[in-house]
Scaffold this active site. Sequence first.
Site, PDB file in Angstrom:
ATOM      1  CG  ASP A  63      -3.833  -0.565  10.758  1.00  0.00           C
ATOM      2  OD1 ASP A  63      -2.751  -1.016  11.194  1.00  0.00           O
ATOM      3  OD2 ASP A  63      -3.900   0.438  10.033  1.00  0.00           O
ATOM      4  CB  CYS A 108      -0.918   0.007   1.218  1.00  0.00           C
ATOM      5  SG  CYS A 108      -2.282   1.193   1.084  1.00  0.00           S
TER       6      CYS A 108
END
Length: 219
Positions: free
Chosen positions: A138, A13
């Site tokens: 996360d 990412c």
Amino acid sequence: MRQSQMRTRAKICGITRIQDIHAVVQSGADAIGFVFFPPSPRHVSIEQAQALAKQVPPYVQLVGLFVNATAKEIQTVLDSVPLDVLQLHGDETPEQCQFIATQCKRRWYKAIQVKPGLDVAAEIQRYQVAGASAVLLDAWHPELKGGTGHSFDWTQFPQLDIPLILAGGLTPENVSEAIDTTAAFAVDVSGGVESAKGIKDQQLIEKFMQGVQRGSAKP
């Protein structure tokens, strides 16, 4: 411990440069993430993302990361950038996610920060019911929305009937252990393969993917 031999997927990412697109593709990663969140040092404009997307071959997915964006804002990106999946990484409710998916006609998954005391399984279920294709877990940070470089207690990672993606503090050195501990469907890395924020390192990407392969191969 892992319960099967299913290959763990991987997304890199925060891509901002064409050479990093090539490095990610060559490494065998499954997905590339573009960040459409201006406060992020990894943010790309629509024009940048459009140019980068042209370098991505078939069978590598493009994921757009959005933070508290409206359906109209997301659609403006989609009009120019061929995103396959939306990653909703802000404070979006299940209802808001569902509305965005309906308006933008894209699959989506929700990022959840694992805060102390959070009933992770119950939170995941809320978004699963709303139609999430997956849920990303996360590390929690009081100010940042991802890209913190921090990890959470991987032993808290649940085993549910929805694909779960592990993010937060992953590096080439720990990703194999992370996969072995969590049996995650996929892993998502950004800062762990960078030489500077938004600048990926080809060698680190290759080492990370080697770690993913080792973790996937463990019994």
